[in-house]
Write a protein that holds these residues in place. Structure first.
Motif, short mmCIF file in Angstrom:
data_model
loop_
_atom_site.label_atom_id
_atom_site.label_comp_id
_atom_site.label_asym_id
_atom_site.label_seq_id
_atom_site.Cartn_x
_atom_site.Cartn_y
_atom_site.Cartn_z
N SER A 190 0.81 -1.18 -0.11
CA SER A 190 -0.07 -0.02 -0.10
C SER A 190 0.67 1.38 0.08
O SER A 190 0.48 2.23 -0.74
CB SER A 190 -0.87 0.08 1.34
OG SER A 190 -1.81 -1.17 1.17
N HIS A 205 -6.49 4.16 -13.11
CA HIS A 205 -6.50 3.78 -11.68
C HIS A 205 -5.89 4.94 -11.09
O HIS A 205 -4.80 5.39 -10.87
CB HIS A 205 -5.57 2.52 -11.45
CG HIS A 205 -6.08 1.31 -12.10
ND1 HIS A 205 -5.81 1.14 -13.68
CD2 HIS A 205 -6.81 0.27 -11.83
CE1 HIS A 205 -6.37 -0.03 -13.97
NE2 HIS A 205 -6.83 -0.74 -12.81
N SER A 206 -6.97 5.44 -10.17
CA SER A 206 -6.38 6.79 -9.46
C SER A 206 -6.11 6.76 -8.10
O SER A 206 -5.62 7.30 -7.54
CB SER A 206 -7.53 8.01 -9.76
OG SER A 206 -8.83 7.43 -9.34
N GLY A 207 -6.80 5.84 -7.42
CA GLY A 207 -6.83 5.61 -6.00
C GLY A 207 -5.46 4.49 -5.65
O GLY A 207 -5.22 3.81 -6.60
N ASP A 209 -6.05 2.00 -3.37
CA ASP A 209 -6.22 0.53 -3.52
C ASP A 209 -6.41 -0.03 -4.86
O ASP A 209 -6.05 -1.32 -4.90
CB ASP A 209 -8.00 0.70 -2.77
CG ASP A 209 -7.89 0.94 -1.42
OD1 ASP A 209 -8.73 1.62 -0.90
OD2 ASP A 209 -6.62 0.78 -0.82
N GLU A 210 -6.94 1.16 -5.87
CA GLU A 210 -7.07 0.43 -7.23
C GLU A 210 -5.83 -0.01 -7.71
O GLU A 210 -5.44 -0.85 -8.35
CB GLU A 210 -7.54 1.39 -8.11
CG GLU A 210 -8.77 1.90 -7.78
CD GLU A 210 -9.65 2.78 -8.66
OE1 GLU A 210 -10.87 3.15 -8.86
OE2 GLU A 210 -8.75 3.56 -9.30
N VAL A 211 -4.54 1.05 -7.49
CA VAL A 211 -3.25 0.62 -7.84
C VAL A 211 -2.74 -0.81 -7.10
O VAL A 211 -2.10 -1.57 -7.69
CB VAL A 211 -2.30 1.57 -7.42
CG1 VAL A 211 -0.77 1.41 -7.55
CG2 VAL A 211 -2.82 2.90 -8.32
N SER A 213 -4.58 -3.19 -6.09
CA SER A 213 -5.30 -4.12 -6.78
C SER A 213 -4.54 -4.60 -7.94
O SER A 213 -4.39 -5.80 -8.25
CB SER A 213 -6.62 -3.83 -6.80
OG SER A 213 -7.27 -4.96 -7.49
N LEU A 214 -4.02 -3.53 -8.70
CA LEU A 214 -3.70 -3.93 -10.09
C LEU A 214 -2.16 -4.62 -9.76
O LEU A 214 -1.72 -5.53 -10.60
CB LEU A 214 -3.35 -2.57 -10.90
CG LEU A 214 -2.70 -2.50 -12.22
CD1 LEU A 214 -3.87 -3.25 -13.07
CD2 LEU A 214 -2.62 -1.15 -12.59
#
Length: 963
Positions: A190, A205-207, A209-211, A213-214
């Motif tokens: 994180s 992917h801006s957040g 959490d999204e990154v 997950s990616l």
């Protein structure tokens, strides 16, 4: 596994019984303990080869035990027993340093693999120990790879198994402007995603959490590549698995892929090791200069070639499988550990190399980057080590010394053939079967243990520890021991003990080198014998005599009793030497030695002191009568004739004896008193023995002051020469002089010659005194001859002892040569007692002197009552009539003098009468044809300064009488 010892830690007694039974059936030695603390205690006092421990135990689990073992510095392989379904615990244990693990199952099938797992753990541990010596070098070479990665233009981030950042290279930090103060190591996924979003953006992917997950999908390889935008550049994010330890994220600026390729090429070309880029078809895409040098071609020539060309034919199948596996699956694209292979150069030479493979992308193409290190030097070092080992074995096999290697407890682990030959054992009888103490005598070990214990201040037993204690302390000990052979015979050896140490400095055993010193000891014993024995007779010499007499005196001082001491020499031994030769004299001494040994007991000691002097030590006697019986036995044996040079001769001896303690308690006193008694025996007629008495000692002592005073007078020039003129009876002229020694005492008086001449004769000082007198007399008379321009002769008296001295004739020649006196002006007056012996040696010396021109006279002619016929045998020039024959009133003397002159006339020699004191005596002697005279009628003996005055006065009176 027969010799492997296992420490088994298990709190479950049933489980422990099953495992122990299973391993012992395989021949393994198993010691079971119930807990970790007990296991640590056993490891402290006992030796084990491997530790087998359960994971779950009360008080201390298996991993904690492993940590405690490691903290204690004990280097042992540890195998962990875990629950069958909990592999995570096993992996944790492995990460903590466990050598291996075994998963227990409910069916007990794990028991069947126990033995193999433990065997593998021990073997792996042994291999680990063998490889440590190369660790540092390999680590250095591996660091070169990391430096290379650090220099790449790709950003690299390494994640561990928990997806935490473990490493980020310089390029990544530069790309994302990570300050040096920010530590990325340990950063969670994180936080890492947040760090990326500070400077970069991921399309769609801006957040955070999204990154995250990616990134998870990328790690799981759901997406092969991920593009992110960094400022005005596009980076390609790629993930690769690193074995089972994590993943590597690479950030590649695909905007400047050409520039990146050029930079990579530059780095590779400047790398200190050979580096080669190869595509999946084996085509070489790039190669640096070091690679060209290694492969025997220019680096440009290598590009476009196939790597198979440089793989030896026998290895090409294996190489093809590795390449297919490397490119076939993405999971295989991880850094491969270094492998040792052979590379074939363009010239056909095979070079040993170590290759490390890394996956790289060159443009749009995947490739493998091989780091190639020439390990020829290492291989050569290994060959050298092997040859050194073989050489060591050859040295042991062919060494002339007896070599034996033992473990730390003294058990023999290797022996050389020389030891087999020396001790009559075979290697099979000794190696792994016997202790080094097999060859040692117990009494010697006990004595050495006592000696070493006192020296070191410790308590040692008569065991192997005593043998190696000094070597254990770092000293190389070399010492004499007695070895016992298999047939129970013994031999002396010199044994050197050296400690053998492992790499960590700990003693692993001992090397014992022995060589046979039997011949050396025999030589030493011979040297010791000749150092204490006479070389001619093999009797004890003065040194050994002193030692044995001292021992005998100490014994009577402690226990009482008496010791007898005999001092003896042979009567007239010098005559035998001079007449028959020294070889005959030596043979006589050998005969005397044997007869002396026959005359005494085995406990007595016969010694030769030198020359013809012997000493006999008689310990444990009752009284003087015991000693006297020995003396009588010696005289009896000595009376037996001896055959020498074809002649039978009889030799006699004079013996003096003293007895301790009444005649003395020291060696010096006893020898001196026995010597005094021997001279008393000689004075009493020789061929006998004399017991020492204090009265004799007093006489001897009374003579000592005169002897010392005589020597002192000689040293301080208080001896002088007076000359008594010798006158021709024809014309009254002085024709010569007789030289006479005079001694002036401290009070100005004169000591009569008869008080000191005999003493000088008995002590041997007469030789020195005679040489001095002859030289001074020759000087004085030569000076007189030159002053008066006429011839004068000088007569010098010669004693028997002086005549028999080996240097006598040469001393006469030296005196003439140094003074310049003509030989015919020197007259030597010899005692008649010497000439009547009829010895060939007398004739030989007189002939030699006569040949030189020296004149010879017989002194005191007629006083021995011998037949005058002896004079015919010698080249004489004059006879001297003794003063005792000048009593003119005695008819017998008149006849004697007339006969003497007649004999001289027949021999053709001159006659000189000494002691002429009256005109009647002069008339008497002249009437019978005497040629020369000397005596107080003309002049007493006068000192050299007034001699010319005396000559002038004599010749003046003679001139007046003739007128």
């Amino acid at each position: 596994m027969d010799s492997v010892r296992v420490l088994y830690v298990e709190d479950d007694p049933v489980q422990a019984m099953l495992v122990k039974h299973q391993l012992e059936d395989k021949g393994v030695s198993v010691e079971h303990v119930a807990g970790g603390e007990e296991a640590l205690a056993r490891l402290f006092v006992a030796h084990f080869d491997v530790v087998l421990t359960d994971y779950y135990m009360p008080g201390m689990n298996g991993v904690e035990l492993m940590r405690r073992i490691d903290a204690a510095g004990t280097d042992l392989p540890v195998v962990i027993l875990t629950a069958g379904k909990n592999l995570g615990l096993a992996f944790d244990a492995l990460r903590e340093g466990a050598t291996d693990f075994i998963s227990k199952d409910d069916d007990g099938e794990y028991l069947s693999v126990l033995y193999q797992v433990l065997l593998r753990a021990v073997e792996r541990h042994c291999l680990l120990l063998q490889s440590r010596e190369f660790t540092q070098k390999l680590e250095y070479e591996k660091q070169l790879s990391f430096i290379t990665l650090d220099a790449l233009s790709q950003g690299v981030v390494v994640l561990d198994q928990q997806n935490r950042v473990k490493y980020s290279n310089r390029c990544f930090r530069d790309l994302f402007s990570v300050p040096g103060s920010v530590e990325t190591s340990g950063m969670s996924l994180s936080h890492f995603a947040a760090l990326l979003l500070i400077h970069a953006r991921v399309e769609g992917h801006s957040g955070v959490d999204e990154v995250v997950s990616l990134l998870h999908r990328c790690i799981a390889q759901e997406d092969e590549r991920l593009e992110i935008t960094l400022y005005d550049s596009t980076l390609e994010l790629h993930c690769a698995a690193l074995h089972d330890t994590g993943h590597a994220l690479t950030f590649t600026d695909i905007t400047h892929r050409k520039q990146e390729a050029d930079t990579l090429d530059c780095i590779i070309r400047l790398a200190p090791v050979a580096m080669i880029g190869v595509d999946r078809d084996g085509r070489i895409l790039l190669a640096n200069e070091r690679a060209g040098l290694l492969m025997g071609a220019e680096s440009q020539e290598l590009v476009g070639s196939n790597i198979e060309e440089f793989v030896p034919a026998g290895d090409r199948g294996r190489h093809a499988r590795i390449m297919r596996g490397f490119f076939g699956e993405s999971a295989a694209r991880r850094m491969r550990s270094a492998s040792d292979v052979y590379l074939q150069t363009r010239h056909g030479e095979q070079v040993p190399v170590e290759i490390t493979l890394n996956h790289i992308r060159m443009g749009e193409e995947e490739a493998v980057l091989a780091t190639v290190v020439d390990i020829s030097a290492r291989k050569e070092a290994e060959r050298v080590m092997l040859r050194a080992h073989q050489l060591t074995q050859s040295i042991i096999e062919h060494s002339p010394f007896s070599l034996m290697a033992t473990d730390i407890d003294g058990r023999i682990i290797a022996v050389s053939p020389a030891l087999e030959r020396l001790l009559h054992y075979s290697r099979e009888e000794l190696v792994e079967r016997e202790s080094a103490l097999l060859f040692h005598r117990e009494d010697e070990l006990e004595a050495r243990a006592v000696e070493l214990s006192a020296e070191l201040g410790i308590e040692l037993g008569a065991d192997f520890g005593t043998l190696v204690e000094l070597a254990r302390r770092g000293e190389v000990e070399s010492r004499e021991w007695t070895y016992q052979r298999s047939d129970e015979s013994t031999l002396p050896v010199n044994l050197t003990v050296t400690a053998l140490r492992a790499e960590d400095g700990e003693i692993s055993g001992y090397l014992l080198i022995a060589y046979d010193i039997s011949e050396q000891k025999a030589a030493n014993e011979y040297i010791e014998h000749i150092a204490h024995h006479d070389g001619l007779t093999d009797l004890p010499n003065r040194t050994l005599m002193t030692d044995r007499l001292q021992h005998a005196l100490l014994r009577i001082k402690r226990y009482g009793g008496r010791v007898g001491v005999l001092v003896l020499d042979l009567d007239h031994f010098k005559r035998i030497n001079d007449t028959l030769g020294h070889m005959a004299g030596d043979e006589l001494l050998k005969v005397v030695a044997e007869r002396l040994k026959r005359a005494v007991r085995e406990s007595d000691t016969v010694c030769r002191m030198g020359g013809d002097e012997f000493v006999v030590i008689l310990p444990e006697i009752r009284d003087e009568s015991d000693v006297e019986r020995v003396c009588e036995k010696i005289l009896e044996l000595m009376a037996e004739p001896v055959e020498l040079c074809g002649q039978r001769i009889v030799v006699s001896t004079s013996i003096g004896l003293s007895v301790a303690p009444q005649h003395g308690e020291t060696i010096e006193q006893l020898l001196e008193h026995a010597d005094t008694a021997m001279y008393q025996a000689k004075q009493r007629g020789r061929n006998g023995y004399q017991v020492f008495s204090s009265e004799d000692d007093g006489k001897s002592v009374s003579a000592q002051p005169i002897e010392h005073a005589l020597y002192s007078a000689f040293q301080n020039d208080r001896l002088s020469i007076h000359y008594q003129p010798q006158i021709s009876t024809l014309d009254g002229h002085v024709t010569g002089v007789e030289a006479l020694v005079r001694w002036e005492d401290a009070d100005g008086g004169w000591i009569p010659p008869d008080r000191f001449i005999h003493l000088a004769e008995s002590t041997g000082f007469i030789v020195t005194l005679g040489d001095w007198l002859m030289r001074r007399a020759c000087e004085d008379i030569e000076a007189l001859r030159r002053r008066r321009h006429r011839d004068f002769s000088v007569a010098v008296n010669i004693s028997q002892r002086q005549f028999w001295h080996a240097d006598f004739v040469d001393s006469v020649k030296r005196a003439l040569l140094r003074t310049g006196l003509p030989p015919q002006s020197l007259m030597l007056e010899l005692p008649e007692s010497l000439l009547v012996t009829e010895l060939p040696a007398v004739s030989a010396k007189l002939e030699e002197l006569h040949a030189c021109g020296v004149k010879l006279a017989v002194d005191d002619f007629g006083t021995t009552n011998a037949s005058p016929a002896y004079a015919c045998r010698y080249p004489l020039d004059m006879i001297k009539i003794d003063r005792s024959f000048l009593a003119t009133g005695e008819r017998g003397h008149q006849v004697t003098v007339t006969s003497m002159v007649a004999v001289a006339r027949e021999l053709g020699v001159e006659v000189l009468a000494e002691g002429v004191e009256t005109p009647e005596q002069l008339e008497f002697i002249s009437a019978r044809g005497c040629h020369r005279v000397q005596g107080f009628l003309y002049s007493p003996a006068v000192a050299a300064p007034v001699l010319e005055v005396a000559i002038n006065q004599i010749e003046k009176v003679a001139a007046q009488v003739s007128v």
